[in-house]
Write a protein that holds these residues in place. Structure first.
Motif, PDB file in Angstrom:
ATOM      1  N   ASP A   5       0.812  -1.061   0.193  1.00  0.00           N
ATOM      2  CA  ASP A   5       0.088   0.117   0.059  1.00  0.00           C
ATOM      3  C   ASP A   5       0.951   1.199  -0.068  1.00  0.00           C
ATOM      4  OD1 ASP A   5      -2.236   1.414   0.072  1.00  0.00           O
ATOM      5  OD2 ASP A   5      -2.697   1.442   2.285  1.00  0.00           O
ATOM      6  N   PHE A   6       1.750   0.969   0.829  1.00  0.00           N
ATOM      7  CA  PHE A   6       2.961   2.336   1.078  1.00  0.00           C
ATOM      8  C   PHE A   6       3.429   2.591  -0.504  1.00  0.00           C
ATOM      9  CE2 PHE A   6       7.079   4.166   1.319  1.00  0.00           C
ATOM     10  CZ  PHE A   6       6.738   5.128   2.159  1.00  0.00           C
ATOM     11  N   TYR A  56      11.302  -0.081   3.042  1.00  0.00           N
ATOM     12  CA  TYR A  56      11.209  -1.274   2.678  1.00  0.00           C
ATOM     13  C   TYR A  56      10.408  -2.283   3.638  1.00  0.00           C
ATOM     14  CZ  TYR A  56      14.367  -1.549   6.734  1.00  0.00           C
ATOM     15  OH  TYR A  56      14.800  -1.498   8.119  1.00  0.00           O
ATOM     16  N   PRO A  57       9.884  -3.254   3.531  1.00  0.00           N
ATOM     17  CA  PRO A  57       9.081  -3.972   4.354  1.00  0.00           C
ATOM     18  C   PRO A  57       9.819  -4.879   5.326  1.00  0.00           C
ATOM     19  CG  PRO A  57       9.082  -5.320   2.268  1.00  0.00           C
ATOM     20  CD  PRO A  57       9.926  -4.039   2.211  1.00  0.00           C
ATOM     21  N   THR A  63       5.905  -1.152   6.621  1.00  0.00           N
ATOM     22  CA  THR A  63       7.013  -0.456   6.083  1.00  0.00           C
ATOM     23  C   THR A  63       7.959   0.211   7.157  1.00  0.00           C
ATOM     24  OG1 THR A  63       5.436   0.254   4.464  1.00  0.00           O
ATOM     25  CG2 THR A  63       7.340   1.690   4.631  1.00  0.00           C
ATOM     26  N   HIS A  64       9.160   0.094   6.731  1.00  0.00           N
ATOM     27  CA  HIS A  64      10.213   0.802   7.507  1.00  0.00           C
ATOM     28  C   HIS A  64      11.248   1.780   6.703  1.00  0.00           C
ATOM     29  CE1 HIS A  64       8.977  -2.278  10.654  1.00  0.00           C
ATOM     30  NE2 HIS A  64       9.844  -1.793  11.340  1.00  0.00           N
ATOM     31  N   LEU A  65      11.852   2.625   7.473  1.00  0.00           N
ATOM     32  CA  LEU A  65      12.786   3.520   6.850  1.00  0.00           C
ATOM     33  C   LEU A  65      14.008   2.986   7.436  1.00  0.00           C
ATOM     34  CD1 LEU A  65      13.884   6.096   5.276  1.00  0.00           C
ATOM     35  CD2 LEU A  65      13.007   7.331   7.148  1.00  0.00           C
ATOM     36  N   LEU A 160       7.448   2.987   9.816  1.00  0.00           N
ATOM     37  CA  LEU A 160       7.017   4.323   9.191  1.00  0.00           C
ATOM     38  C   LEU A 160       5.787   5.060  10.103  1.00  0.00           C
ATOM     39  CD1 LEU A 160       6.191   5.892   6.616  1.00  0.00           C
ATOM     40  CD2 LEU A 160       4.586   4.354   6.114  1.00  0.00           C
ATOM     41  N   ILE A 161       5.460   4.079  10.939  1.00  0.00           N
ATOM     42  CA  ILE A 161       4.269   4.753  11.725  1.00  0.00           C
ATOM     43  C   ILE A 161       4.811   5.751  12.716  1.00  0.00           C
ATOM     44  CG2 ILE A 161       4.195   2.933  13.554  1.00  0.00           C
ATOM     45  CD1 ILE A 161       1.119   3.269  13.550  1.00  0.00           C
TER      46      ILE A 161
END
Length: 213
Positions: A5-6, A56-57, A63-65, A160-161
């Motif tokens: 989704d991201f 990336y997942p 999702t992460h950064l 991401l959150i």
């Protein structure tokens, strides 16, 4: 947010105008703002560098950064949080090549696994006299990260959150090699205080993502 989704939503920022310096200044240390207002920051044959903001997942497809903690060394960016990246070398074909090459060297991500979404606003870093070009990219099928032991102390994998959470932004007083007891806007991510040029670049990314997420 689920990574698929991201990836779909973040692709929409390709056509958005960059927030640019206006977003940078919101996270600029107080001494930097004063210098800018006085017109005192001047580029003196600035060296070129590039960094990659890689999303990336994780194993749950969230999702992460990716950020990194740099090693302690003799330099102004010692033991600070930053993006994978570094200075341009003669063999680099362009500034994007710099970002991808340095990311591969520092954290082991092959360039062919990265899909670039957008190039971001350049930022000048007076203490080190670098002009840095950031890029935002996706890695849909992650490979194990491999740390460059001479450069990288640890990975900082930010959900991401948390990155998008406004409560993670605060101001504190910091002292550096070039300024003492200055007010610094910063992100608190994974327990680390992220400030300076990295925070300024992060804020531009955050303002872009706010428009599409």
């Amino acid at each position: 947010m689920n990574f698929d989704d991201f990836a779909l939503r973040s692709s929409k920022i390709k056509n958005l105008p960059l927030p640019g310096s206006a977003s940078h200044y919101k996270m600029a240390p107080s001494i930097r703002l004063k210098e800018l207002e006085a017109g005192e920051i001047k580029k003196q044959n600035a060296r070129k560098a590039a960094v990659l903001a890689l999303f990336y997942p994780d194993q749950r497809s969230l999702t992460h950064l990716l950020l990194i903690l740099r090693k302690t060394y003799e330099g102004v960016h010692s033991n600070q949080i930053g993006f994978p990246g570094g200075k341009t070398e003669k063999e680099d074909t362009d500034i994007l090549h710099t970002a991808l090459r340095e990311t591969y060297e520092e954290v082991g991500v092959p360039p062919e696994k990265v899909s670039i979404i957008k190039s971001l606003s350049e930022i000048y870093i007076p203490p080190s006299n670098f002009e840095v070009k950031p890029f935002m990219g996706l890695m849909s099928n992650p490979c194990p990260f491999i740390l460059q032991e001479s450069e990288v102390e640890a990975l900082v994998e930010v959900p991401l959150i948390d990155f998008m959470d406004d409560s993670k932004v605060f101001t504190q007083k910091l002292s550096t090699s070039y300024a003492k007891n200055m007010d610094v806007p910063a992100f608190k991510l994974n327990g680390y205080t992220v400030w300076g040029a990295t925070a300024m670049m992060l804020n531009e990314i955050k303002e872009l993502l706010r428009q599409v997420l």
